[in-house]
Scaffold this motif. Structure first.
Motif: not given
Length: 817
Positions: A385-386, A389-390
Motif C-alpha cells: 500500500q505504501l 501511494e509513494i
C-alpha cells in the motif's frame, strides 16, 4: 531498538512523559538504556528564507546572505555553503542559540570584515547526520509553507524524544513499534490505533515461487509491482527512519525498512528486471557444488557454505535469506519493476547461516528471535500500500508458498497458583489481600490474551467468585506472543509485569530453617584446601574441544569447528595449559582441575566429574640456595599420597599401560576397595619431546565420585583403642620378579600376617650386581602387636613363618633373610 515518542503516539494514546514512560517500560521488563531529547538539538533554530546571496568582498568561497526570519529587519549572515542561494528556505540559528550536537553557541561575529548575525545550518550541525555537503534546504508545497521565523523542529523531526529500549531475547515482538505500542497500551490503558492495510483488488496468482526447505521457510510471498518510480522518500518517512537510527536511501528501500520497524517483519525488494528472464524464485540451502561468490549489498563477496540459506532466481543465488540481499539484484535509480519478498524463516536456520557468514543484520536479529507467523500478510500488504501511494506502480501478480501449520495454544491458569507465586497485595484499607481474579483477567486482556473461565464449584456449576482461589481460566495466547508464552508460569509472569512488581508485598516465609552445605560440597571444599596445601593451583578450562575420537559427545550447534565436541578427560587441557605456560616463559605449572567429562557408549551419552592434576620440572628454579633438580616419580607420587592421607583413604597402585600419553613403565592405575579410582603417571617421552616440555612431568586423573564416596564412609570417625603393649619388628628380604608389584606383595603379606600384623612397609629396593637378571631385591619391615598382651618370640615367629611360606609359594621369591 530506538523508539520515537512521536511515532509511538500515532499508534497508542498516552500522556506519560518520556521519563515516566521509560520507567514503566523498564519495570515491565524492557530496559531503557537512554533517553535522547532531540528537542534540545535545535532550540532557537527558526525557519528563514534567503532573499539575496552575494559574493563576500574578501573571500571567494563565502557568501553574504540576507535572510528573512519573519522579523522587522533581515539578518545578514555569512555562509560558506556552496548551495546557498536566493529563494531557498533554510534553518537559521539565531543569536544566543546553543547547538549541543556541535557544542556551539551562536554569537555575533565578523568574518573577513563582514558582520554575521546567526548561522544557516546543515543537518550535521543539527545532529541529524554525521556529514553534510551544504546547508539544508526545505522543500515545501506552496500551500504548506509555514510562517518565517517559526520553529523548524517539527519540520525536521526534532520535536521528538527517542528511547533506547532493550528487549529480552524471548520477546521478538518487542523489536517493532507495534509490539512496544501493545505493551504501552497494557500498562497505560490507552487506545491502540494500529495501521491496518486496505488494499483493493486481487492480483493475479502465479506459481513462480518454490521452497525446497519448508522447515527453513514455512511461508514465502513474492509480489510483482510494475511501473514504480524511484525517488527520495517523503519527509515524514525519512524522519521515522532517522529517529530509529537508520539511513534513508530511496522510497522503495525506505518503505521496506519502515514496515520492518513498524511490524517487526523484515521485507526485501528485488529489481525484477535483474532477476532471471523467466521469473523463478527458489528458497534452499547452498549446494556443495556452488563455488561462486555472492556479492551482497554491503559490497562484500561471500563464499556460499552448506549452512547458507539462500534465495535463488533461475537457480542462481541472489540473496542470503533473512540476512541481506545481493548487489546484482539491488533496487537502483533505474528500477521500474520490483519483486517484493515477504517471508517467514526458521530462527535456527537463520542463526546458523548468519554465524557461518559472520554477519548480523536488522533482519536477521528479528528472524533469529522469531517473527509473528500470523503477521506476514499484514506487513506485506502494508508495504504494498505504501509503495503504491509513494512510488506509484501497479500490483500485477503474486506467488505464495504457505506451509504454515495453525499456531494455536491454550494454557490453563489457576488463580490459586497466581496468588501462591506472586504473594499478597496491599488493599486500600492497608490490609494484606490476595490478588483478585478481576485484576488477573484485566491484565491479561490488555495484553491481547483471551480468557475463558472453566472453574466449577462442588455442584459442578461454572462460577466466577472473586474471592475463590479455585477459579481457573483457559487462556488463548495471541499469535504475536506464541514464541515465548508456553506454560502457566509464563502467564503469571505477564500478570506480575503489567500489574506491577512493586505492588506485591514483600513477605518472609512463615518458617525459616538454617542453611547447610551438602556433604559432597563440604568434602570437595576440603579436597581443594588439601590440594592447595601441597602446592597445586586450581585451573578452569572450557568443556568444549575439537572432535578427534569416535566416542566423543558432539555439540549439535557449535560456535566453531574446534569447539564442536565435549572433552573426554581433563588431561588434554592440563597438558595444553602446562605447555602454554612453558612457551610463555612462566615456568612449570603445578595445578589441578575439578570438572565434568563426557563420553559415548552403547547406552548413549555419559557424564562424570573428575579431578585432574599436573606437576613437573623443578619447583626451586631461581632459588640460589639449592641446585636445580626436577621432581622425580616418587616425589610426585608422595604429593598425591599426602592428599590421600589427609583424606584418610587407602589407595592401591597397579601397573597400567592403557593411556598412550603416559610412560608405560611409570604409570599406575589407582584403586580403592576394588573400585577403580583413576590413573597416575609420567608423561611419555615422545609427548614430552613433541610439546617441548621438561623431562619429567606427572599427571593424575581421578573419578571424584569414587573418591568422595570413600571419604564419606570415613566422615564419622570411629575410635579405635590403642594398644598399650610393645610391638615386635621383623625384617624380611628376598629376590622377586620385576613383574610383581610391591602392592601385590604387601597385600599378600597383610593377609598372611592376620590380626597380629600391624603394618608392612618397604624400606629398601636394589637392582644391580648380585641380583638375578629380571629380578630385584626388596626388603620389608613388619610390625607385630597384640592389643591384649605382650607378644612372645614364639607368637611372632609362628606368624612370621607363615608370611615367608606364603611368599615362596605364591610368588616364588628367593628369601635372603
Amino acid at each position: 531498538m530506538y523508539i520515537s515518542i512521536n511515532w509511538l503516539k500515532e499508534l497508542i494514546e498516552f500522556d506519560l512523559t518520556a521519563e515516566d514512560l521509560a520507567h514503566k517500560l523498564t519495570m515491565s521488563g524492557f530496559e531503557v538504556e537512554g533517553i535522547e531529547d532531540r528537542r534540545t538539538w535545535a532550540d532557537g533554530v527558526v525557519l528563514g528564507q534567503i532573499i539575496t546571496a552575494d559574493r563576500h568582498p574578501n573571500a571567494d568561497k563565502l557568501q553574504v546572505c540576507s535572510v528573512d526570519v519573519g522579523a522587522a529587519e533581515k539578518l545578514e549572515i555569512v555562509c560558506g555553503a556552496a548551495n546557498a542561494r536566493a529563494g531557498i528556505y533554510v534553518a537559521v540559528a539565531t543569536i544566543g542559540t546553543y547547538l549541543p550536537r556541535i557544542d556551539l553557541k551562536i554569537k555575533s561575529a565578523k568574518l573577513r570584515g563582514v558582520k554575521s548575525s546567526g548561522m544557516i545550518c546543515s543537518l550535521a550541525e543539527l545532529g541529524l547526520t554525521k556529514d553534510s555537503e551544504g546547508i539544508y534546504e526545505f522543500s515545501f508545497a506552496d500551500e504548506n509553507i509555514p510562517a518565517l521565523g517559526s520553529d523548524v523542529r517539527p519540520w525536521l523531526g526534532l520535536d521528538d524524544v527517542i528511547l533506547d529500549v532493550t528487549s529480552t531475547a524471548n520477546r521478538a515482538d518487542a523489536l517493532s513499534m507495534v509490539g512496544i505500542a501493545r505493551e504501552v497500551a497494557a500498562f497505560s490503558g490507552g487506545k491502540l490505533s494500529l495501521p491496518e492495510p486496505n488494499l483493493t483488488g486481487e492480483p493475479k496468482q502465479g506459481d513462480w515461487v518454490s521452497v525446497e526447505e519448508p522447515k527453513g521457510c514455512p511461508a514465502y510471498s513474492g509480489s510483482l509491482i510494475k511501473g514504480i518510480k524511484i525517488a527520495e522518500s517523503p519527509t515524514w518517512l525519512k524522519q521515522r527512519l532517522v529517529a530509529a537510527g537508520m539511513r534513508p536511501i530511496s522510497n522503495i528501500v525506505d518503505i521496506t525498512n519502515f514496515v520492518m520497524l513498524e511490524w517487526g517483519q523484515p521485507l526485501h525488494a528485488f529489481d525484477a528486471n535483474k532477476l532471471a528472464e523467466n521469473l523463478q524464485i527458489g528458497v534452499r540451502f547452498a549446494r556443495a557444488s556452488e563455488k561462486e561468490q555472492l556479492k551482497t549489498l554491503d559490497d562484500q563477496k561471500r563464499d556460499l557454505q552448506n549452512q547458507s540459506f539462500i534465495i535463488t532466481s533461475g537457480d542462481r543465488p541472489v540473496a542470503l535469506a533473512g540476512l541481506i540481499g545481493g548487489a546484482d539484484t539491488e533496487v537502483g535509480d533505474q528500477t521500474v519493476d520490483i519483486m517484493l519478498e515477504a517471508a517467514l524463516f526458521d530462527s535456527a536456520t537463520i542463526r546458523r547461516s548468519a554465524r557461518a557468514h559472520g554477519l548480523r543484520t536488522e533482519a536477521s536479529a528479528r528472524f533469529e528471535r522469531g517473527v509473528n507467523f500470523s503477521g506476514l500478510e499484514t506487513a506485506r500488504d502494508r508495504a504494498i500500500q505504501l509503495i503504491l501511494e509513494i512510488a506509484g506502480g501497479e500490483l500485477t501478480e503474486q506467488s505464495v508458498v504457505d506451509n504454515r501449520a495453525p499456531l494455536t495454544r491454550t494454557i490453563e491458569l489457576r488463580l490459586s497458583r497466581v496468588q501462591e507465586i506472586l504473594g499478597s497485595i496491599e488493599a486500600d484499607d492497608g490490609e494484606l489481600a490476595d490478588l483478585p481474579a478481576m485484576a488477573v483477567e484485566q491484565t491479561l486482556a490488555t495484553l491481547g490474551f483471551e480468557l475463558q473461565s472453566h472453574s466449577t464449584n462442588n455442584n459442578g456449576d461454572r462460577h466466577l467468585d472473586q474471592g475463590s482461589a479455585a477459579i481457573k481460566w483457559l487462556v488463548k495466547v495471541p499469535s504475536y506472543r506464541y514464541a515465548d508464552i508456553e506454560r502457566e508460569i509464563d502467564l503469571i509472569e505477564e500478570v506480575a509485569r503489567i500489574y506491577g512488581y512493586d505492588k506485591f508485598v514483600e513477605t518472609l516465609p512463615d518458617r525459616t530453617e538454617l542453611g547447610f552445605l551438602s556433604l559432597d560440597y563440604l568434602l570437595t571444599r576440603q579436597l581443594r584446601e588439601i590440594l592447595k596445601g601441597v602446592g597445586l593451583t586450581e585451573l578452569v578450562h572450557v568443556s568444549l574441544t575439537s572432535p578427534t575420537e569416535d566416542n566423543q559427545v558432539l555439540v549439535a550447534n557449535p560456535a566453531a569447528a574446534e569447539f564442536s565436541a565435549l572433552r573426554k578427560d581433563l588431561l588434554a587441557g592440563l597438558i595444553d595449559a602446562f605447555a602454554s605456560n612453558i612457551s610463555n616463559g612462566n615456568g612449570s605449572l603445578w595445578g589441578y582441575e575439578i570438572g565434568s567429562v563426557f563420553w559415548l557408549d552403547e547406552e548413549g551419552s555419559n557424564e562424570a566429574t573428575h579431578l585432574g592434576g599436573i606437576l613437573g620440572g623443578d619447583p626451586t628454579v631461581g632459588v640460589w640456595q639449592k641446585s636445580s633438580q626436577p621432581i622425580n616419580w616418587y616425589e610426585a607420587k608422595g604429593m598425591l599420597e599426602t592428599v590421600f592421607h589427609r583424606l584418610g583413604v587407602e589407595v592401591e597402585y597397579q601397573p597400567d599401560r592403557a593411556d598412550a600419553r603416559l610412560h608405560p613403565g611409570r604409570t599406575a592405575s589407582l584403586w580403592i576397595d576394588g573400585n577403580r579410582l583413576g590413573v597416575f603417571g609420567q608423561l611419555h617421552p615422545e609427548l614430552i619431546q613433541q610439546r617441548e616440555l621438561p623431562d619429567q612431568v606427572y599427571v593424575f586423573e581421578l573419578d571424584l565420585f569414587t573418591l568422595l564416596e570413600a571419604v564419606a564412609q570415613l566422615a564419622i570417625p570411629i575410635f579405635k583403642t590403642y594398644s598399650t603393649y610393645p610391638s615386635s619388628d621383623r625384617d624380611i628380604a628376598f629376590f622377586a620378579a620385576n613383574s610383581i608389584s610391591v602392592a601385590e606383595l604387601q597385600r599378600s603379606i597383610k593377609r598372611s600376617g592376620g590380626a597380629l600384623l600391624e603394618s608392612v612397609d618397604l624400606f629398601d629396593q636394589y637392582i644391580g650386581k648380585g641380583v638375578p637378571e629380571g629380578q630385584r631385591s626388596l626388603a620389608f619391615r613388619l610390625v607385630y602387636r597384640a592389643s591384649d598382651r605382650t607378644l612372645t618370640d614364639e607368637d611372632v615367629n609362628k606368624v612370621h613363618q607363615q608370611v615367608r611360606d606364603n611368599l615362596e609359594e605364591k610368588f616364588s621369591v628367593s628369601l635372603r633373610s
